[in-house]
Design a protein around this motif. Structure first.
Motif, mmCIF file in Angstrom:
data_model
loop_
_atom_site.group_PDB
_atom_site.id
_atom_site.type_symbol
_atom_site.label_atom_id
_atom_site.label_comp_id
_atom_site.label_asym_id
_atom_site.label_seq_id
_atom_site.Cartn_x
_atom_site.Cartn_y
_atom_site.Cartn_z
ATOM 1 N N PHE A 1 4.581 -15.096 -2.281
ATOM 2 C CA PHE A 1 5.668 -14.336 -1.681
ATOM 3 C C PHE A 1 5.154 -13.396 -0.595
ATOM 4 N N PHE A 2 3.911 -12.904 -0.741
ATOM 5 C CA PHE A 2 3.363 -12.020 0.285
ATOM 6 C C PHE A 2 3.299 -12.750 1.626
ATOM 7 N N TYR A 3 2.901 -14.024 1.563
ATOM 8 C CA TYR A 3 2.754 -14.802 2.793
ATOM 9 C C TYR A 3 4.086 -15.364 3.292
ATOM 10 N N GLU A 4 4.959 -15.780 2.371
ATOM 11 C CA GLU A 4 6.167 -16.498 2.759
ATOM 12 C C GLU A 4 7.394 -15.612 2.946
ATOM 13 N N GLN A 5 7.468 -14.472 2.218
ATOM 14 C CA GLN A 5 8.646 -13.606 2.303
ATOM 15 C C GLN A 5 8.243 -12.130 2.412
ATOM 16 N N PRO A 6 7.451 -11.785 3.423
ATOM 17 C CA PRO A 6 6.966 -10.396 3.519
ATOM 18 C C PRO A 6 8.081 -9.376 3.705
ATOM 19 N N GLU A 7 9.155 -9.754 4.409
ATOM 20 C CA GLU A 7 10.255 -8.805 4.604
ATOM 21 C C GLU A 7 10.891 -8.445 3.268
ATOM 22 N N LEU A 8 11.091 -9.432 2.419
ATOM 23 C CA LEU A 8 11.660 -9.180 1.095
ATOM 24 C C LEU A 8 10.738 -8.289 0.272
ATOM 25 N N VAL A 9 9.444 -8.570 0.304
ATOM 26 C CA VAL A 9 8.469 -7.772 -0.449
ATOM 27 C C VAL A 9 8.562 -6.303 -0.057
ATOM 28 N N ILE A 10 8.583 -6.041 1.253
ATOM 29 C CA ILE A 10 8.625 -4.663 1.749
ATOM 30 C C ILE A 10 9.975 -4.028 1.455
ATOM 31 N N VAL B 1 -4.558 -0.582 4.889
ATOM 32 C CA VAL B 1 -3.964 -1.849 5.329
ATOM 33 C C VAL B 1 -4.886 -2.375 6.437
ATOM 34 N N PRO B 2 -5.764 -3.323 6.135
ATOM 35 C CA PRO B 2 -6.773 -3.742 7.107
ATOM 36 C C PRO B 2 -6.206 -4.409 8.354
ATOM 37 N N ASP B 3 -5.061 -5.096 8.211
ATOM 38 C CA ASP B 3 -4.516 -5.849 9.348
ATOM 39 C C ASP B 3 -2.996 -5.914 9.207
ATOM 40 N N VAL B 4 -2.283 -5.153 10.029
ATOM 41 C CA VAL B 4 -0.824 -5.128 9.918
ATOM 42 C C VAL B 4 -0.198 -6.454 10.319
ATOM 43 N N LEU B 5 -0.953 -7.335 10.970
ATOM 44 C CA LEU B 5 -0.413 -8.637 11.374
ATOM 45 C C LEU B 5 -0.556 -9.695 10.277
ATOM 46 N N ASN B 6 -1.314 -9.406 9.248
ATOM 47 C CA ASN B 6 -1.508 -10.355 8.151
ATOM 48 C C ASN B 6 -0.439 -10.088 7.092
ATOM 49 N N THR B 7 0.437 -11.054 6.885
ATOM 50 C CA THR B 7 1.563 -10.841 5.968
ATOM 51 C C THR B 7 1.109 -10.637 4.525
ATOM 52 N N ARG B 8 -0.125 -10.985 4.204
ATOM 53 C CA ARG B 8 -0.624 -10.736 2.855
ATOM 54 C C ARG B 8 -0.478 -9.264 2.486
ATOM 55 N N TYR B 9 -0.646 -8.396 3.483
ATOM 56 C CA TYR B 9 -0.637 -6.960 3.213
ATOM 57 C C TYR B 9 0.773 -6.378 3.121
ATOM 58 N N SER B 10 1.777 -7.253 3.162
ATOM 59 C CA SER B 10 3.143 -6.762 2.935
ATOM 60 C C SER B 10 3.242 -6.112 1.554
ATOM 61 N N TYR B 11 2.540 -6.645 0.589
ATOM 62 C CA TYR B 11 2.591 -6.089 -0.765
ATOM 63 C C TYR B 11 1.737 -4.830 -0.882
ATOM 64 N N GLY B 12 0.472 -4.930 -0.526
ATOM 65 C CA GLY B 12 -0.396 -3.767 -0.616
ATOM 66 C C GLY B 12 0.106 -2.619 0.238
ATOM 67 N N GLY B 13 0.583 -2.928 1.441
ATOM 68 C CA GLY B 13 1.109 -1.883 2.313
ATOM 69 C C GLY B 13 2.360 -1.244 1.751
ATOM 70 N N SER B 14 3.218 -2.039 1.142
ATOM 71 C CA SER B 14 4.449 -1.482 0.579
ATOM 72 C C SER B 14 4.150 -0.642 -0.659
ATOM 73 N N LYS B 15 3.099 -0.993 -1.398
ATOM 74 C CA LYS B 15 2.696 -0.169 -2.533
ATOM 75 C C LYS B 15 2.075 1.142 -2.053
ATOM 76 N N LEU B 16 1.304 1.057 -0.972
ATOM 77 C CA LEU B 16 0.764 2.270 -0.363
ATOM 78 C C LEU B 16 1.900 3.202 0.025
ATOM 79 N N ALA B 17 2.913 2.641 0.676
ATOM 80 C CA ALA B 17 4.069 3.444 1.082
ATOM 81 C C ALA B 17 4.787 4.026 -0.134
ATOM 82 N N SER B 18 4.895 3.249 -1.202
ATOM 83 C CA SER B 18 5.565 3.731 -2.410
ATOM 84 C C SER B 18 4.839 4.925 -3.011
ATOM 85 N N GLU B 19 3.510 4.850 -3.034
ATOM 86 C CA GLU B 19 2.738 5.991 -3.533
ATOM 87 C C GLU B 19 2.968 7.225 -2.660
#
Length: 329
Positions: free
Chosen positions: A85-94, A141-159
């Motif tokens: 889902f991180f790769y395929e649906q990053p908008e939903l994850v965030i 978030v090492p690379d904002v262009l890599n959709t993998r970080y949609s999850y890690g970045g959104s968790k960072l934001a949540s914290e």
């Protein structure tokens, strides 16, 4: 005095349901909010008859506000997990992460709920320089262009949202970061279920007794530290009941295992040995991850289920429940 009522968002998910079952077993009152998109009510087991289940989307502010009415504590665990889902649906994850935490905080404030426990993730700090990793490492978030970080970045934001909003309330806000929790019925987009399913296919295609050709990402020397869901739930309850406000707690097991060795352990459950072949790892994969759990240990937590004990029953569960794969995330 009546028994406190806890709202668990994402309570039909793997981790949420484990917490709900334990709270009910401890005699606590529980309400669950989940839209059951990836959650499965079956995970609640016998606890289903003892809870108030609200089927709603965490992104619906009115539904969240209604579910929060009358509760004493909120444990916010709603999220879209699973690497696919991180790769395929990053908008939903965030969207689920950011709208979810904002809606939960607004609902807590509307109803005067001052006790909020928020699920983050080890993905919030990605590839740390320090192993074992304490809670105070930089979140990255090492690379904002890599959709993998949609999850890690959104968790960072949540914290960031949870702990800074806590200055105004809910003032007893605690964040926890799960580290590679495993167990039966955890979903299919995780390393142990994925290896198990592919191992079964590979073994079926190689009926002889020799080593079974099997591809793994990279060289297999990547490490993870897995914690059994029962230990995780113990640790979460310690954080909920003893954690200090505006603190972050790692919940994990500091025993590292190489992915190649994990794969061998999975094959051993089937009585076979893999012939490991390397394939390219996805961009952004973390090389090594292992939590420092000293903060939680100081509150009384100690994991008790070693991987060698906990892994075989989980592999066997996935072996015996392949029929659920088409209908279960």
């Amino acid at each position: 005095m009546s028994t406190p009522l806890t709202l668990v968002t994402g309570g039909t998910g793997f981790l949420g349901a484990a917490l709900v079952r334990r709270l009910v077993a401890d005699g606590e009152r529980v309400r669950v909010l989940d839209n059951n998109w990836r959650g499965r009510p079956r995970r609640l087991g016998d606890a289903a008859d003892a809870i108030d289940l609200v089927v709603a989307d965490i992104r619906d502010p009115e539904a969240v506000k209604a579910a929060t009415a009358g509760v004493d504590r909120v444990v916010h665990m709603s999220a879209v997990n699973g690497t696919r889902f991180f790769y395929e649906q990053p908008e939903l994850v965030i969207d689920v992460a950011v709208r979810g935490i904002l809606n939960v905080i607004d609902a807590c404030r509307a109803h005067g709920v001052d006790d909020l426990v928020v699920a983050s993730s080890s993905e919030a700090y990605q590839s740390p320089q320090q192993i074992p990793t304490p809670e105070d490492v930089p979140l990255v978030v090492p690379d904002v262009l890599n959709t993998r970080y949609s999850y890690g970045g959104s968790k960072l934001a949540s914290e960031l949202i949870a702990l800074n909003y806590a200055l105004e309330g809910p003032t007893r806000t605690i964040v926890f970061r799960p580290h590679n929790v495993y167990g039966p019925d955890m979903g299919w987009e995780h390393v142990i279920p994925e290896i198990t399913s592919r191992a079964m296919q590979a073994i079926a295609a190689a009926p002889d007794d020799g080593p079974v050709p099997f591809e793994i990402h990279g060289d297999g020397q990547q490490t993870r530290a897995f914690i059994h869901v029962d230990d995780f739930t113990d640790g979460l309850l310690v954080a909920i009941r003893k954690g200090e406000p505006r603190n972050v707690y790692h919940i994990g097991n500091p025993d590292e295992v190489r992915i190649a060795d994990l794969t061998r352990q999975v094959f051993a459950v089937f009585g076979r040995e893999p012939d490991l072949r390397s394939r390219p790892a996805p961009a952004g994969e973390t090389r090594r991850r292992c939590p420092d759990i000293a903060k939680l240990r100081a509150l009384g937590f100690t994991p008790s289920v070693p991987l060698a004990q906990g892994l075989p029953p989980v592999v066997q569960w996935y072996r015996d429940h392949q029929d659920l794969r088409s209908s279960s995330a």
